[in-house]
Design a protein around this motif. Sequence first.
Motif, PDB file in Angstrom:
ATOM      1  N   ARG A  13     -60.345  12.014  98.585  1.00 16.43           N
ATOM      2  CA  ARG A  13     -60.103  11.629  99.974  1.00 16.43           C
ATOM      3  C   ARG A  13     -60.236  10.120 100.139  1.00 16.43           C
ATOM      4  O   ARG A  13     -61.177   9.516  99.637  1.00 16.43           O
ATOM      5  N   MET A  38     -50.742   6.718  99.732  1.00 14.52           N
ATOM      6  CA  MET A  38     -50.542   8.008  99.074  1.00 14.52           C
ATOM      7  C   MET A  38     -50.527   7.850  97.560  1.00 14.52           C
ATOM      8  O   MET A  38     -51.125   8.643  96.817  1.00 14.52           O
ATOM      9  N   ILE A  62     -40.481  12.905 100.195  1.00 13.07           N
ATOM     10  CA  ILE A  62     -41.553  12.642 101.150  1.00 13.07           C
ATOM     11  C   ILE A  62     -40.935  12.495 102.534  1.00 13.07           C
ATOM     12  O   ILE A  62     -40.060  11.662 102.746  1.00 13.07           O
ATOM     13  N   ASN A  65     -43.489  13.241 109.195  1.00  8.77           N
ATOM     14  CA  ASN A  65     -43.318  14.189 110.285  1.00  8.77           C
ATOM     15  C   ASN A  65     -43.882  13.694 111.615  1.00  8.77           C
ATOM     16  O   ASN A  65     -43.433  14.130 112.678  1.00  8.77           O
ATOM     17  N   LEU A  76     -56.128  10.408 103.682  1.00 11.12           N
ATOM     18  CA  LEU A  76     -55.259  10.840 102.589  1.00 11.12           C
ATOM     19  C   LEU A  76     -56.042  11.810 101.709  1.00 11.12           C
ATOM     20  O   LEU A  76     -57.179  11.527 101.335  1.00 11.12           O
ATOM     21  N   GLU A  91     -50.421  16.465  94.588  1.00 12.33           N
ATOM     22  CA  GLU A  91     -49.922  16.651  95.946  1.00 12.33           C
ATOM     23  C   GLU A  91     -50.815  15.876  96.903  1.00 12.33           C
ATOM     24  O   GLU A  91     -52.041  16.005  96.862  1.00 12.33           O
ATOM     25  N   ASP A  93     -51.510  14.714 100.971  1.00 12.98           N
ATOM     26  CA  ASP A  93     -51.278  14.879 102.400  1.00 12.98           C
ATOM     27  C   ASP A  93     -51.823  13.659 103.133  1.00 12.98           C
ATOM     28  O   ASP A  93     -52.897  13.144 102.788  1.00 12.98           O
ATOM     29  N   ILE A  95     -52.935  12.488 106.969  1.00  6.61           N
ATOM     30  CA  ILE A  95     -53.270  13.017 108.286  1.00  6.61           C
ATOM     31  C   ILE A  95     -53.776  11.879 109.160  1.00  6.61           C
ATOM     32  O   ILE A  95     -54.628  11.090 108.736  1.00  6.61           O
ATOM     33  N   HIS A 106     -50.573  16.003 111.179  1.00  6.67           N
ATOM     34  CA  HIS A 106     -50.113  15.939 109.798  1.00  6.67           C
ATOM     35  C   HIS A 106     -48.896  15.021 109.740  1.00  6.67           C
ATOM     36  O   HIS A 106     -47.852  15.323 110.314  1.00  6.67           O
ATOM     37  N   CYS A 107     -49.030  13.885 109.077  1.00  8.00           N
ATOM     38  CA  CYS A 107     -47.979  12.869 109.066  1.00  8.00           C
ATOM     39  C   CYS A 107     -47.005  13.020 107.914  1.00  8.00           C
ATOM     40  O   CYS A 107     -45.808  12.781 108.077  1.00  8.00           O
ATOM     41  N   SER A 108     -47.517  13.368 106.748  1.00 10.28           N
ATOM     42  CA  SER A 108     -46.635  13.382 105.583  1.00 10.28           C
ATOM     43  C   SER A 108     -47.265  14.165 104.444  1.00 10.28           C
ATOM     44  O   SER A 108     -48.492  14.351 104.396  1.00 10.28           O
ATOM     45  N   ARG A 109     -46.399  14.637 103.556  1.00  6.40           N
ATOM     46  CA  ARG A 109     -46.841  15.297 102.316  1.00  6.40           C
ATOM     47  C   ARG A 109     -45.864  14.911 101.218  1.00  6.40           C
ATOM     48  O   ARG A 109     -44.657  14.809 101.450  1.00  6.40           O
TER      49      ARG A 109
END
Length: 263
Positions: A13, A38, A62, A65, A76, A91, A93, A95, A106-109
């Motif tokens: 994290r 990321m 990527i 969102n 992250l 992976e 994420d 946030i 949730h911004c991106s993955r």
Amino acid sequence: MSPDHLVFSGPTRLADIVFPGDANHHGTLFGGTGLAHMDKVAFIAASRHGHVDFVTASCERIDFNAPAKIGDIVELVGSVVRVGRKSLSVEVDMIAEGPLSGERRHCSRGVFNMVAIGSHLEARGGTLPPLPDAVTCIKDPDTHPAMVEIVFPEKTSHYGSLYGGNALAAMGKAAFIAASRHCRKTVVMAGSTRVDFTSHIQSGEVVITVPRVIATGRSSMQIEVQLWAENLHADERRQCGAGEFIMVAIDEDHRPLSFNGVV
């Protein structure tokens, strides 16, 4: 707080704050900065798994969102999801969290493919360790989440170790995040009662900050922040310092604001 009560295992994290210098002209986190965060988390997660050097080979699709706005806490979270002989996939994420509302978006993955390089891999038999079996994570109420950052050369002093000012900035940021999450008010740093550094942190090591609210007043909070270093090659951690910071909740006129704070 003993080392056994610090959450070093599990997903990696990284928590940060979206400052104006990180934003685009729309007032939201610049996409390139988000991608850099990321990739950094992917590198640390990969290194923690393999204890060797890695480079980024590619990243899969990527999508962004939701935006992270100026002033948001951005978190992250990276987890290793595939392991090959000399490569693995992480992976990640991203946030965003409103520091006042606590709302999380949730911004991106994305999936980052990392390739092991260098002599450390050969010393370990030329093959990465396999992906461990699924582990059930038990949440201990006495644990405190650890936030990570990697020490790049530009953050070091002329001695080659983490510059004290950058260490203080990381500890102050951790104190701000802990205080914001505790009271959900606008907070500022009022002072620091004491900070001690006990060990150097070298370039290439990971800095771990662990904040904890230890006392509250009418409008203030006392935050303890432990500073740790992690050697990614050796899977070794050592405590390098600790400090206590006084954070104060304020209103729109920057006056102390009462809140019902309970530790």
